[in-house]
Design an enzyme around this catalytic site. Structure first.
Site, short mmCIF file in Angstrom:
data_model
loop_
_atom_site.label_atom_id
_atom_site.label_comp_id
_atom_site.label_asym_id
_atom_site.label_seq_id
_atom_site.Cartn_x
_atom_site.Cartn_y
_atom_site.Cartn_z
N HIS A 50 46.73 30.45 31.89
CA HIS A 50 48.13 30.86 31.88
C HIS A 50 48.70 31.06 33.28
O HIS A 50 49.86 31.43 33.41
CB HIS A 50 48.26 32.16 31.08
N ASP A 51 47.89 30.86 34.31
CA ASP A 51 48.38 31.04 35.69
C ASP A 51 48.58 29.72 36.42
O ASP A 51 49.12 29.72 37.52
CB ASP A 51 47.36 31.87 36.49
N ASP A 54 41.03 40.55 27.01
CA ASP A 54 41.30 40.60 28.44
C ASP A 54 41.20 42.05 28.85
O ASP A 54 41.81 42.93 28.23
CB ASP A 54 42.74 40.09 28.68
N GLU A 91 37.08 36.85 36.02
CA GLU A 91 38.05 35.98 36.68
C GLU A 91 37.86 36.13 38.18
O GLU A 91 38.12 37.20 38.73
CB GLU A 91 39.50 36.36 36.31
N ASP A 98 39.87 40.73 34.37
CA ASP A 98 40.93 40.25 35.25
C ASP A 98 40.60 40.55 36.72
O ASP A 98 40.11 41.63 37.05
CB ASP A 98 42.21 41.01 34.84
C1 GLC Z 1 45.21 37.62 36.83
C2 GLC Z 1 45.95 37.14 35.61
C3 GLC Z 1 47.39 36.96 35.96
C4 GLC Z 1 47.95 38.28 36.41
C5 GLC Z 1 47.13 38.86 37.56
C6 GLC Z 1 47.46 40.30 37.78
O1 GLC Z 1 45.15 36.66 37.81
O2 GLC Z 1 45.36 35.99 35.10
O3 GLC Z 1 48.14 36.44 34.90
O4 GLC Z 1 49.29 38.13 36.80
O5 GLC Z 1 45.76 38.80 37.29
O6 GLC Z 1 46.94 41.07 36.73
#
Ligand code: GLC
Length: 535
Positions: free
Chosen positions: A328-329, A102, A267, A204
Site C-alpha cells: 500500500h506504500d 498490522d 517491515e 510496521d
Molecule cells: C509504514 C506503513 C505506511 C505508514 C508508515 C507509518 O511504512 O506501511 O503506510 O504510513 O509506516 O506508520
C-alpha cells in the site's frame, strides 16, 4: 535442510495483503470494512491464498489512514465492531486460513491517551513514554532529523516548551522504546491479540523503533537528487537501525514463541546484509524480515537474478526467504513494469523460493489510478505536492464486478475506482482463461501442490540481459524449470550444459502450454514459462 513435516504454515503459505478501506464496503459509507472482508472470503479461498494480512483496523483519527492508532486493542467503528473482528477471525480459521494483523509499535496517534498524558506536563508519569527534548538556546530543533513525510521530525509543544520527535507525521509521535514501561505496555497489546488467536503480526517500520541515545545529527546523503523525497536528504544512520532494536525484537519473539506457531513479519527497508540481522541470532528475531528487492530494483533481468542469488547466499542458516511485489506504500507492479511484464512478475513471485506476499488487486492487474490533486487523501502526497509521492493511486477500491463502483460500494467510494473496472474485475476475469486473475490462480494452485515449488532448492541456471532461468527442485519430487523473458524483445534459451527436457505446465501465453521442450527454447517478448522436467 528441513524435512517436509518441519515446515510450518507460514513457510508454505501464500500471504495476501488487504487494505481494508478499499476491499469491500458492506454498509454503504464508501469505505471498506470487516463484514465486507467476510463476504469476500469465498473469493480468497477460490484464489488459493491462505494467509490474510490486514492493514490497521484500530481506532484512529486517520491522519495516516490507520497507521496513527489511538487505541491498540479496539476496532475503528468505520471497520465494524470487535464482534465483527472475532467473527472474521473465526471464519478465517474455519476455512483453514490464517490472519495476520498490522502492529504499529513505533508511534501512536497524538490522540492516544498515552500521548495526551505525556504532553500534559513535564512531570507526568508518561512524559518519558515519548521522546521529548529541549530546544537549542535559540529555540531551534534538537537536531537535523527529518520526518519521512516531509519537514523536521521535531514538533514544538508550546504548553510544556519542549519538542517531541515524530519520524512520520506530527500526529504520529514516536514512542520511547528505551523505556521498559513502554516495552511492557506494547507487549501487552501483542498478548491481547495473541490471546484472541490471531496468527501473527506484520510489524510496521520495525527498524525505526530505537534511536541513538545521543541524538547526533544525521549526515547528508551524497546521492540525494531533487526529485527524491525530502527525507532522503540525510542518511538516517542515527535515527534508525540501531543495534538495541534486536533486543526489542527478541522480546517480541519470545512472547510469540510462548504461543503455538505464531508469525512475526518485519517491515524493514534495508540493504540485504543489514536486513539479514533481523532474522536474529539463531533465527530468534523476525521470522520473515520483508524482502522488498522486487519492489526496489529496476526491472532488469540481470539485476534481479543477481539480487536473488545474493539474497539466497546471505540468508542465515535456517532463515526462510520471502518475496514481495507490491504494497500500500508503493506504485503497483502493473504500473511500474507494464501489464505484460506484470504477468512475468507474477510468475517470478510465485516460483521463487520463499513465502510470497500478494497485494490485493495485483492479481487482477489493477493499476495505479490517477487521482486528481483535489482528491488526494494521502498525507505523503499532500505534504510534498511537487514530488508525486501520493500513495492513493495504489490504494483504490478493489474491482469486483461490472456494477456501480466496481461492486466495491453502493455509494461513492472514498477514493475513485479505476475507469477500466468494467473490463478488469473479478467477475470478468474469472471467466477469461487468459486473464491476469486466471494466471495468478493457476500459479497459486501449482505452487500449493508441487513440493519442489513449495520447499525445493533454488538453482540458478542462466541469466542475461533479457532472461532469467532457474530450476526448483525438491529431492524425490518433480522438478520445474522457469524461464522468464523480462524484455520486450524475443529471446532464445540454448544452454549446452543444461539440456531442458519436459513440457510447459504454465505459460504467460497460453498457446505455449503443453508444448514439449527438448533443448532450445524460443520465447516471444514478455513471455515466461514453467516447464515440468522429465524425471
Ligand atoms: C509504514 C506503513 C505506511 C505508514 C508508515 C507509518 O511504512 O506501511 O503506510 O504510513 O509506516 O506508520
Amino acid at each position: 535442510m528441513k524435512n517436509a513435516s518441519q515446515y510450518l504454515w507460514w513457510h508454505t503459505g501464500i500471504i495476501y495483503q488487504i487494505y481494508p478501506r478499499s476491499y469491500q464496503d458492506s454498509n454503504a459509507d464508501g469505505i471498506g470494512d470487516l463484514r465486507g472482508i467476510i463476504e469476500r472470503l469465498d473469493y480468497l479461498q477460490w484464489l488459493g491464498v491462505n494467509v490474510i494480512w490486514l492493514s490497521p483496523v484500530y481506532p484512529s483519527p486517520m491522519a495516516d489512514f490507520g497507521y496513527d492508532i489511538s487505541d491498540y486493542t479496539g476496532i475503528h467503528p468505520l471497520f465494524g465492531t470487535m464482534a465483527d473482528f472475532d467473527e472474521l477471525l473465526d471464519v478465517i480459521h474455519l476455512r483453514g486460513m490464517k490472519l495476520i494483523l498490522d502492529f504499529v509499535p513505533n508511534h501512536t496517534s497524538d490522540e492516544h491517551p498515552w500521548f495526551m498524558e505525556s504532553r500534559s506536563s513535564r512531570d507526568n508519569l508518561k512524559r518519558d513514554w515519548y521522546i521529548w527534548k529541549d530546544p537549542g538556546d535559540d529555540g531551534s530543533v534538537p537536531n537535523n532529523w527529518l520526518s519521512v513525510f516531509g519537514g523536521s521530525a521535531w514538533e514544538w509543544d508550546e504548553h510544556t516548551r519542549q519538542y517531541y520527535y515524530h519520524g512520520f507525521l506530527k500526529e504520529q509521535p514516536d514512542l520511547n522504546w528505551r523505556n521498559p514501561e513502554v516495552q511492557d505496555a506494547m507487549l501487552e497489546v501483542m498478548r491481547f491479540w495473541l490471546e484472541k488467536g490471531v496468527d501473527g503480526f506484520r510489524v510496521d517500520v520495525l527498524w525505526h523503533l530505537i534511536k541513538d541515545k545521543q541524538y547526533p545529527d544525521n549526515p547528508p546523503n551524497p546521492d540525494y537528487q531533487a526529485h527524491m523525497p525530502t527525507y532522503d536528504q540525510l542518511l538516517p544512520v542515527y535515527s534508525t537501525d540501531q543495534p538495541e532494536v534486536h533486543d526489542i525484537i527478541s522480546r517480541m519473539r519470545s512472547l510469540l514463541d510462548s504461543y503455538d506457531d505464531r508469525l512475526m513479519i518485519g517491515e524493514i527497508y534495508l540493504p540485504i546484509q543489514k536486513l539479514m540481522l533481523y532474522y536474529g541470532v539463531d533465527n530468534k528475531g523476525a521470522h520473515l524480515p520483508f524482502n522488498f528487492q522486487l519492489i526496489d530494483l529496476p526491472w532488469n533481468a540481470q539485476k534481479i537474478a543477481r539480487a536473488v542469488d545474493e539474497y539466497e547466499a546471505a540468508l542465515p542458516p535456517g532463515g526462510w526467504p520471502n518475496w514481495v511485489l507490491g504494497n500500500h506504500d508503493r506504485p503497483r507492479i502493473s504500473t511500474r513494469v507494464g501489464i505484460e511484464q506484470a504477468r512475468i512478475a507474477a510468475m517470478l513471485l510465485l516460483t521463487l523460493r520463499g513465502t510470497p506476499t500478494i497485494y490485493y488487486g495485483d492479481e487482477l492487474g489493477m493499476r495505479d489510478v490517477p487521482i486528481p490533486f483535489e482528491e488526494i487523501q494521502d498525507p505523503q502526497g499532500l505534504n510534498m505536492p511537487d514530488k508525486n509521492l501520493s500513495r492513493d493511486p495504489a490504494r483504490t477500491p478493489m474491482q469486483w464486478d461490472c456494477g456501480a463502483n466496481g461492486g466495491f460500494s453502493s455509494v461513492r467510494p472514498w477514493l475513485r475506482v479505476d475507469e477500466a473496472f468494467e473490463r478488469e474485475n473479478v467477475q470478468v476475469e474469472r471467466e477469461d482463461p487468459h486473464s491476469m486473475l486466471s494466471l495468478y490462480r493457476r500459479l497459486i494452485e501449482l505452487r500449493q501442490k508441487e513440493q519442489s515449488l513449495i520447499t525445493g532448492a533454488y538453482e540458478p541456471v542462466e541469466c542475461n540481459e533479457q532472461t532469467i532461468a532457474y530450476i526448483r527442485r525438491e529431492s524425490g519430487h518433480l522438478a520445474f524449470f522457469v524461464l522468464l523473458n523480462l524484455s520486450n524483445g524475443s529471446a532464445c534459451f540454448d544452454n549446452e550444459n543444461r539440456r531442458i527436457n519436459g513440457f510447459v505446465n504454465i505459460a504467460t501465453s497460453p498457446h505455449l502450454e503443453g508444448r514439449i521442450i527438448s533443448g532450445k527454447i524460443n520465447l516471444n517478448a514478455n513471455e515466461g514459462i514453467i516447464v515440468r522436467l522429465d524425471q
